[in-house]
Design a protein around this motif. Structure first.
Motif, PDB file in Angstrom:
ATOM      1  N   LEU A  94       0.668  -1.222   0.076  1.00  0.00           N
ATOM      2  CA  LEU A  94      -0.037  -0.211  -0.130  1.00  0.00           C
ATOM      3  C   LEU A  94       0.817   0.988   0.193  1.00  0.00           C
ATOM      4  O   LEU A  94       2.002   1.366   0.602  1.00  0.00           O
ATOM      5  CB  LEU A  94      -1.045  -0.215   1.193  1.00  0.00           C
ATOM      6  N   PRO A  95       0.518   2.427  -0.863  1.00  0.00           N
ATOM      7  CA  PRO A  95       1.304   3.519  -0.745  1.00  0.00           C
ATOM      8  C   PRO A  95       1.140   4.532   0.365  1.00  0.00           C
ATOM      9  O   PRO A  95       0.270   3.864   1.252  1.00  0.00           O
ATOM     10  CB  PRO A  95       1.051   4.026  -1.964  1.00  0.00           C
ATOM     11  N   TYR A  96       2.200   5.216   0.557  1.00  0.00           N
ATOM     12  CA  TYR A  96       2.006   6.155   1.723  1.00  0.00           C
ATOM     13  C   TYR A  96       2.293   5.429   3.060  1.00  0.00           C
ATOM     14  O   TYR A  96       1.560   5.922   4.169  1.00  0.00           O
ATOM     15  CB  TYR A  96       0.663   7.036   1.681  1.00  0.00           C
ATOM     16  N   ALA A  97       2.920   4.328   3.132  1.00  0.00           N
ATOM     17  CA  ALA A  97       3.329   3.499   4.248  1.00  0.00           C
ATOM     18  C   ALA A  97       3.725   4.580   5.555  1.00  0.00           C
ATOM     19  O   ALA A  97       3.654   4.519   6.794  1.00  0.00           O
ATOM     20  CB  ALA A  97       4.151   2.420   3.918  1.00  0.00           C
ATOM     21  N   ALA A  98       4.877   5.485   4.982  1.00  0.00           N
ATOM     22  CA  ALA A  98       5.379   6.271   6.197  1.00  0.00           C
ATOM     23  C   ALA A  98       4.367   7.313   6.535  1.00  0.00           C
ATOM     24  O   ALA A  98       4.290   7.545   7.887  1.00  0.00           O
ATOM     25  CB  ALA A  98       6.419   7.123   5.386  1.00  0.00           C
ATOM     26  N   GLY A 131      -6.603   5.128  13.469  1.00  0.00           N
ATOM     27  CA  GLY A 131      -5.394   4.764  12.968  1.00  0.00           C
ATOM     28  C   GLY A 131      -5.565   3.394  12.019  1.00  0.00           C
ATOM     29  O   GLY A 131      -4.589   3.051  10.953  1.00  0.00           O
ATOM     30  N   VAL A 132      -6.476   2.450  12.457  1.00  0.00           N
ATOM     31  CA  VAL A 132      -6.727   1.278  11.452  1.00  0.00           C
ATOM     32  C   VAL A 132      -7.574   1.396  10.473  1.00  0.00           C
ATOM     33  O   VAL A 132      -7.577   1.206   9.193  1.00  0.00           O
ATOM     34  CB  VAL A 132      -7.372   0.124  12.442  1.00  0.00           C
ATOM     35  N   ILE A 133      -8.479   2.496  10.649  1.00  0.00           N
ATOM     36  CA  ILE A 133      -9.600   3.072   9.521  1.00  0.00           C
ATOM     37  C   ILE A 133      -9.183   3.303   8.345  1.00  0.00           C
ATOM     38  O   ILE A 133      -9.245   3.069   7.230  1.00  0.00           O
ATOM     39  CB  ILE A 133     -10.807   3.506  10.291  1.00  0.00           C
ATOM     40  N   PHE A 134      -8.001   4.591   8.582  1.00  0.00           N
ATOM     41  CA  PHE A 134      -7.676   5.223   7.464  1.00  0.00           C
ATOM     42  C   PHE A 134      -7.016   4.528   6.370  1.00  0.00           C
ATOM     43  O   PHE A 134      -7.224   4.273   4.982  1.00  0.00           O
ATOM     44  CB  PHE A 134      -6.667   6.400   7.816  1.00  0.00           C
ATOM     45  N   PRO A 135      -5.694   3.674   6.752  1.00  0.00           N
ATOM     46  CA  PRO A 135      -5.157   2.883   5.718  1.00  0.00           C
ATOM     47  C   PRO A 135      -6.051   1.716   5.197  1.00  0.00           C
ATOM     48  O   PRO A 135      -5.974   1.331   4.183  1.00  0.00           O
ATOM     49  CB  PRO A 135      -3.866   2.208   6.475  1.00  0.00           C
ATOM     50  N   SER A 136      -6.872   1.177   5.954  1.00  0.00           N
ATOM     51  CA  SER A 136      -8.029   0.137   5.586  1.00  0.00           C
ATOM     52  C   SER A 136      -8.790   0.635   4.526  1.00  0.00           C
ATOM     53  O   SER A 136      -9.068   0.032   3.432  1.00  0.00           O
ATOM     54  CB  SER A 136      -8.889  -0.354   6.616  1.00  0.00           C
ATOM     55  N   LEU A 137      -9.305   1.716   4.431  1.00  0.00           N
ATOM     56  CA  LEU A 137     -10.162   2.491   3.561  1.00  0.00           C
ATOM     57  C   LEU A 137      -9.454   2.785   2.276  1.00  0.00           C
ATOM     58  O   LEU A 137      -9.900   2.498   1.037  1.00  0.00           O
ATOM     59  CB  LEU A 137     -10.730   3.862   3.955  1.00  0.00           C
ATOM     60  N   LEU A 138      -8.120   3.279   2.494  1.00  0.00           N
ATOM     61  CA  LEU A 138      -7.336   3.403   1.183  1.00  0.00           C
ATOM     62  C   LEU A 138      -6.987   2.151   0.507  1.00  0.00           C
ATOM     63  O   LEU A 138      -7.172   1.978  -0.826  1.00  0.00           O
ATOM     64  CB  LEU A 138      -6.058   4.069   1.362  1.00  0.00           C
ATOM     65  N   ALA A 139      -6.896   0.977   1.185  1.00  0.00           N
ATOM     66  CA  ALA A 139      -6.826  -0.379   0.689  1.00  0.00           C
ATOM     67  C   ALA A 139      -8.030  -0.636   0.008  1.00  0.00           C
ATOM     68  O   ALA A 139      -7.770  -1.552  -1.169  1.00  0.00           O
ATOM     69  CB  ALA A 139      -6.477  -1.372   1.639  1.00  0.00           C
ATOM     70  N   LEU A 140      -9.223  -0.352   0.478  1.00  0.00           N
ATOM     71  CA  LEU A 140     -10.538  -0.790  -0.120  1.00  0.00           C
ATOM     72  C   LEU A 140     -10.551  -0.022  -1.501  1.00  0.00           C
ATOM     73  O   LEU A 140     -11.325  -0.872  -2.574  1.00  0.00           O
ATOM     74  CB  LEU A 140     -11.601  -0.240   0.738  1.00  0.00           C
ATOM     75  N   VAL A 141     -10.260   0.987  -1.859  1.00  0.00           N
ATOM     76  CA  VAL A 141     -10.295   1.887  -3.113  1.00  0.00           C
ATOM     77  C   VAL A 141      -8.953   1.569  -4.017  1.00  0.00           C
ATOM     78  O   VAL A 141      -8.966   1.872  -5.254  1.00  0.00           O
ATOM     79  CB  VAL A 141     -10.472   3.333  -2.929  1.00  0.00           C
TER      80      VAL A 141
END
Length: 349
Positions: A219-223, A243-253
């Motif tokens: 997933l991008p923007y890991a840092a 902190g869990v919701i934000f990257p999970s939503l990005l992974a969804l799209v």
């Protein structure tokens, strides 16, 4: 003799006045509060560096302080650069993620055979993703803009800190009262140092592990998400969830299937649960002596006044209030109500 009703009324008016001043003077007070935190971190790191033995000797105070100063400002500059670069790239990609999110809503509606298809604007305002990214970029810009003012405050705090103890002692009419005040300050310092040292350590671990999981999955923007996880870990209860919701939503799209989304949500959820519910409570212990309900109310109160900074500082600020109120007979009931067990120690003689 002053009546109890008059005392309560004056206390309520004083609290309201202080709260009003904190809100109205937010633009001036917040940079100074941030400067106090930075100054405190510099001194704490300097004491830690000075405590490291080099053979049979230790580094001189001015050397350890200079090293701590360099480390803090270098780390702040590096983090700000990384976050700015990631947010800039995310702002460029935001329209693509917005379009992808709208497609997901359309697919979801078709699977459910809805007569009135569910659209993204039914749940979120138009261009919600670009607006969120713009808000994040605005926050970073604001922090960078106030960095010069924070630096000036820190510089004056460093230059004048050698006189603080002498000034503090002269505030009191007798050596006994001064000793009691120094003891109270030492207790506040120990509690806050205990909280921030453990919280910073587990937050760094959370941020690093979050970045590693996202890098491993691709997933991008890991840092950026690692830094967000680090920062949000200071916010009780809701911080780890966000902190869990934000990257999970990005992974969804970002991905075309649910596999990476499930892996990221479960992996980050496991990290947050393990660190937040198993490791951190064992390290923190019961030294803070704060009620869980009080922490949530403090989170809402300081968050409403100072935003994210207030949420980060809600626990240490409440700890300070408990320690100070426990030292005065008139304010002692406040400390008892805010504490977890009701035990706030004996009154000083």
């Amino acid at each position: 003799m002053r009546s109890p009703l008059l005392s309560v009324t004056l206390s309520v008016l004083l609290v309201c006045l202080v709260g009003w001043l904190l809100v109205v003077g937010r633009s001036l007070i917040l940079p100074f509060v941030i400067a106090l935190i930075v100054w405190y971190m510099i001194n704490s790191l300097a004491h830690l560096i000075q405590a490291i033995p080099i053979g049979r000797r230790h580094l001189p105070g001015y050397v350890s302080f200079s090293l701590a100063l360099l480390v803090i400002f270098a780390a702040a500059t590096l983090v700000l650069d990384v976050v700015t670069v990631n947010l800039t790239q995310l702002a460029l990609d935001a329209p693509t993620y917005q379009k992808r999110l709208e497609e997901l809503f359309g697919q979801f509606s078709s699977h459910l055979d809805l007569n009135d298809p569910l659209e993204m604007k039914d749940l979120f305002p138009d261009s919600v993703v670009p607006r969120m990214v713009t808000a994040g970029a605005s926050l970073v810009t604001t922090l960078a803009g106030s960095a010069s003012l924070v630096f000036i405050y820190v510089l004056f705090l460093v230059l004048e800190q050698s006189t603080f103890d002498a000034k503090f002692e002269r505030l009191f009419s007798s050596p006994e009262r001064a000793d009691a005040a120094f003891a109270m300050r030492a207790e506040i310092n120990r509690s806050i140092m205990h909280y921030f040292s453990i919280k910073t350590s587990v937050s760094i671990a959370t941020g690093v592990l979050t970045s590693l999981v996202l890098i491993a999955i691709g997933l991008p923007y890991a840092a950026l998400f690692g830094f967000i996880a680090f920062l949000l870990n200071f916010i009780p209860t809701i911080g780890s969830l966000i902190g869990v919701i934000f990257p999970s939503l990005l992974a969804l799209v970002y991905y075309d299937n649910l596999g990476p989304f499930i892996a990221i949500a479960s992996g980050l959820g496991l990290i947050q649960f393990t660190i937040g519910n198993l490791i951190e409570p064992r390290l923190m212990g019961s030294n803070l002596n704060l009620s869980g309900l009080v922490i949530m109310l403090s989170l809402a109160f300081w968050g409403a006044i100072w935003g994210i900074v207030g949420m980060v500082l809600c626990v240490p600020l409440t700890v300070m209030i408990v320690i100070v109120c426990a030292r005065f007979e008139g304010a002692r009931p406040v400390a008892v109500l805010l504490s977890q067990t009701g035990e706030v120690g004996p009154l000083p003689r």
